[in-house]
Design a protein around this motif. Structure first.
Motif, mmCIF file in Angstrom:
data_model
loop_
_atom_site.group_PDB
_atom_site.id
_atom_site.type_symbol
_atom_site.label_atom_id
_atom_site.label_comp_id
_atom_site.label_asym_id
_atom_site.label_seq_id
_atom_site.Cartn_x
_atom_site.Cartn_y
_atom_site.Cartn_z
ATOM 1 N N ARG A 70 32.609 37.186 41.054
ATOM 2 C CA ARG A 70 34.072 37.179 41.011
ATOM 3 C C ARG A 70 34.620 36.195 39.978
ATOM 4 N NH1 ARG A 70 34.221 36.880 46.968
ATOM 5 N NH2 ARG A 70 35.215 34.839 46.753
ATOM 6 N N VAL A 71 33.764 35.393 39.384
ATOM 7 C CA VAL A 71 34.227 34.405 38.407
ATOM 8 C C VAL A 71 34.531 35.102 37.086
ATOM 9 C CG1 VAL A 71 33.611 32.329 37.118
ATOM 10 C CG2 VAL A 71 32.880 32.576 39.500
ATOM 11 N N ALA A 72 35.721 34.879 36.565
ATOM 12 C CA ALA A 72 36.114 35.417 35.263
ATOM 13 C C ALA A 72 35.851 34.365 34.193
ATOM 14 C CB ALA A 72 37.587 35.802 35.269
ATOM 15 N N VAL A 73 35.120 34.722 33.166
ATOM 16 C CA VAL A 73 34.789 33.803 32.085
ATOM 17 C C VAL A 73 35.718 34.066 30.914
ATOM 18 C CG1 VAL A 73 32.995 33.024 30.504
ATOM 19 C CG2 VAL A 73 32.383 33.720 32.833
ATOM 20 N N GLY A 74 36.413 33.017 30.468
ATOM 21 C CA GLY A 74 37.310 33.201 29.335
ATOM 22 C C GLY A 74 38.262 32.040 29.160
ATOM 23 N N TYR A 75 39.295 32.277 28.386
ATOM 24 C CA TYR A 75 40.266 31.239 28.022
ATOM 25 C C TYR A 75 41.640 31.876 27.972
ATOM 26 C CZ TYR A 75 42.389 27.447 25.240
ATOM 27 O OH TYR A 75 43.180 26.420 24.779
ATOM 28 N N ASP A 76 42.571 31.254 28.660
ATOM 29 C CA ASP A 76 43.944 31.788 28.717
ATOM 30 C C ASP A 76 43.975 33.220 29.247
ATOM 31 O OD1 ASP A 76 45.286 29.537 27.951
ATOM 32 O OD2 ASP A 76 45.347 30.042 25.826
ATOM 33 N N ILE A 77 43.238 33.473 30.324
ATOM 34 C CA ILE A 77 43.279 34.775 30.962
ATOM 35 C C ILE A 77 43.773 34.619 32.399
ATOM 36 C CG2 ILE A 77 41.431 35.724 29.535
ATOM 37 C CD1 ILE A 77 39.497 35.297 31.828
ATOM 38 N N GLU A 78 44.287 35.696 32.956
ATOM 39 C CA GLU A 78 44.811 35.682 34.319
ATOM 40 C C GLU A 78 43.734 36.146 35.290
ATOM 41 O OE1 GLU A 78 47.732 34.596 35.345
ATOM 42 O OE2 GLU A 78 48.414 34.082 33.332
#
Length: 468
Positions: free
Chosen positions: A301-309
Motif C-alpha cells: 500500500r506504500v506509494a513511492v514518489g514525490y509530491d503525489i497524493e
C-alpha cells in the motif's frame, strides 16, 4: 551562513540537490577553516555575554525565536521537503520537533536546580550550582534536519551555551533558514552560528580546536569515533546519539496487526532513515507466515514518489550513494540464502534516489544485513523458536539504542525487557517525545537527547562549601 550575528557569503559554494528530482535547489556558501575560526571566536566571545544572561532573558529569546519559526513554518517545511525529498506530511514532525524543543527547554530550565547536600557532621554548608559548560559544536544528521537541530538548540540556548550548528552538507537548507531567522530577530551575536562544510576540512578543524567545551553529534558510530579522535587536542565533553542494530521481537501471542503497523510505519516512513527503525525483525515461528502476510499487505500500500497524493507516500533515500549501499546489503543477503518477498529492484536510470519498500525473510546472523544498520526501507525477518535464545541474539551486538517487544503477556514482555541491553525498550507500542530521554548505550552513544536529563550535558556541576 550565519556567523557572529551576520549573514555571510563567500566564494566556497555548494549546490544542494533534491534527491527526488536530481535538480539543484539552491547554491549556498559553505565554510572553510577561516570562516570556521570566525565562528569559534565569536562563540568564545559570546561566553562573556550570552553565557551571563539570566534565565528570564534566555527564555524570552527562545520564545521570540519560536514565534518567528512558526511564522516561517511553510518555508521551513518546504526546505526540508526539497532537501530530503520526504513527503510534505512527513515534514510536519521535523518542524514540530524543533518548536517543541524550544518550548520544552524554555519551561524546563526554570525548574532545573541542583540537589542539596546536608553536611554529615553539621559543620559546613554546601551549595551546588550549575555553570554553563561553554561553547558547543553540534554536528547534525540529514535524516531529520530540523528535529536534530532542535534537540541541540533547545538545551544549549536554555543553558546559555553558545552553539555552532553544522548541518550535514546533504541537507543544509532548513538549518540555514533557521540561521537567517536568528539574524532577523536580532539574536545576540555568537549565541548561535549555522554553516555547513566539508567534514574533513571544517569538521575536523572545529573538533580539534581547543575552544569548544563540548562536541555533540547525531550520526553514525564511525563518525562519532572520528569526532572524538579529532577532539583529543583538549579535554572536552561529548554527547552523541549514534547508530544502532535494533531488534524487533514478535512473540507467538503478539497483536500481529499492531506489530505490523508499527514495523511498517518505522521502516517506510522517512524511507527507513530513522535511528530507532527496526533492523533485525525476530518473529516466532508459529506466527511468522501470518505476520509476513500482514507486513507485505502494508508494504504493497506504500506509494513511492514525490509530491503525489496518497495515504502513505514514501520518498527517496537521501542520495544515490545511500541507495546503492542499501541495495548491496539486500543483494548480499539474497546471495547468502535470504528470500526476497517484496521490492529489492529499481531502475538505475530513473530520476531520484528511490528504493522500493522491501521485505526479505530467512535472514541469519551471518549476513551483513543482520550485522549492519540498514538505515533504509528494508524489512529483514528471521525466525525464532526460543524466548531465551532471542534475548541472547538481540543482545549480541556492540550497539544499544532502541529495541521492541510485542506480546499480549505483559509480564513476560517485562521480564524480557529487563534482560535487553538497550537504552530504550518499547513494549507493544512506540512513543518518542521531547520530554522522554533518548539514550544509547555501548557504542550507540554518550549522554542524552531530549527530556530534562539532556540539560546535564550542557552544565558543569560545581560546589561552594562554607564553614558554619
Amino acid at each position: 551562513m550565519y556567523i557572529d550575528g551576520k549573514l555571510i557569503e563567500n566564494n566556497c559554494k555548494y549546490s544542494a540537490i533534491n534527491p527526488a528530482t536530481d535538480e539543484v535547489i539552491r547554491e549556498i556558501s559553505v565554510a572553510n577553516q577561516e570562516t570556521a575560526q570566525q565562528a569559534l571566536e565569536s562563540a568564545k566571545n559570546a561566553e562573556k555575554t550570552w553565557g551571563k544572561t539570566t534565565i528570564a532573558e534566555r527564555v524570552e529569546w527562545m520564545k521570540r525565536l519560536r514565534s518567528a519559526l512558526i511564522e516561517n513554518q511553510k518555508a521551513l517545511r518546504m526546505a526540508v521537503h526539497q532537501e530530503t525529498g520526504k513527503s510534505w506530511a512527513c515534514t510536519e514532525e521535523d518542524f514540530q520537533s524543533l518548536i517543541d524543543s524550544l518550548e520544552f527547554y524554555a519551561d524546563e530550565i526554570k525548574r532545573y536546580t541542583p540537589p542539596t547536600i546536608v553536611d554529615t557532621k553539621g559543620e559546613f554548608k554546601h551549595q551546588l550550582r550549575h555553570m554553563p559548560i561553554g561553547v558547543v559544536v553540534a554536528y547534525l544528521s540529514w535524516n531529520f534536519p530540523l528535529l536534530n537541530l532542535g534537540f541541540k538548540l533547545g538545551p544549549a540556548m536554555a543553558a546559555g551555551c553558545p552553539i555552532i550548528l553544522k548541518p550535514s552538507i546533504k541537507a543544509p537548507l532548513s538549518a540555514y533558514l533557521v540561521g537567517k531567522i536568528c539574524h532577523d530577530i536580532g539574536l545576540p551575536k555568537g549565541a548561535v552560528s549555522v554553516f555547513a562544510g566539508n567534514d574533513r576540512e571544517v569538521g575536523n578543524y572545529l573538533s580539534s580546536s581547543t575552544i569548544p567545551q563540548m562536541l555533540t553529534l547525531i550520526g553514525s558510530i564511525s563518525t562519532g569515533v572520528k569526532v572524538m579522535q579529532a577532539g583529543a587536542t583538549s579535554i572536552k565533553r561529548y554527547s552523541m546519539e549514534l547508530g544502532g542494530n535494533t531488534p524487533f521481537i514478535v512473540l507467538e501471542d503478539a497483536d500481529l496487526d499492531l506489530a505490523a503497523d508499527i514495523l511498517c510505519g518505522l521502516k517506510y516512513n522517512n524511507s527507513g532513515q530513522i535511528c530507532v527503525a527496526p533492523n533485525r525483525v525476530m518473529v516466532a515461528k508459529s506466527v511468522q507466515q501470518a505476520f509476513l502476510e500482514k507486513v507485505t499487505e502494508r508494504a504493497d500500500r506504500v506509494a513511492v514518489g514525490y509530491d503525489i497524493e496518497s495515504d502513505f507516500v514514501m520518498g527517496p533515500v537521501i542520495d544515490k550513494w545511500e541507495r546503492d549501499r542499501i541495495h548491496k546489503l539486500v543483494e548480499s543477503a539474497l546471495s547468502a540464502g535470504a528470500t526476497l518477498v517484496r521490492g529489492g529492484q529499481f531502475d538505475r536510470d530513473e530520476v531520484g534516489a528511490f528504493y522500493p519498500p522491501t521485505v526479505i525473510t530467512d535472514v541469519t546472523p551471518e549476513m551483513d544485513i543482520y550485522q549492519e544498520e540498514i538505515f533504509g526501507p528494508v524489512i529483514s525477518i528471521m525466525t525464532i523458536e526460543d524466548h531465551q535464545d532471542v534475548i541472547a541474539m538481540a543482545n549480541e551486538t556492540d550497539t544499544g539504542l532502541a529495541s521492541y517487544i510485542f506480546s499480549r503477556d505483559t509480564g513476560k514482555a517485562q521480564r524480557m525487557a529487563d534482560q535487553l541491553e538497550f537504552g530504550e525498550v518499547q513494549i507493544n507500542g512506540v512513543k518518542y517525545g521531547i520530554d522522554l530521554p533518548h539514550v544509547g548505550i555501548k557504542q550507540s552513544g554518550i549522554g542524552c537527547d531530549c527530556s530534562k536529563y539532556a540539560l546535564d550535558d550542557y552544565f558543569y556541576l560545581a560546589r561552594i562549601t562554607q564553614a558554619m
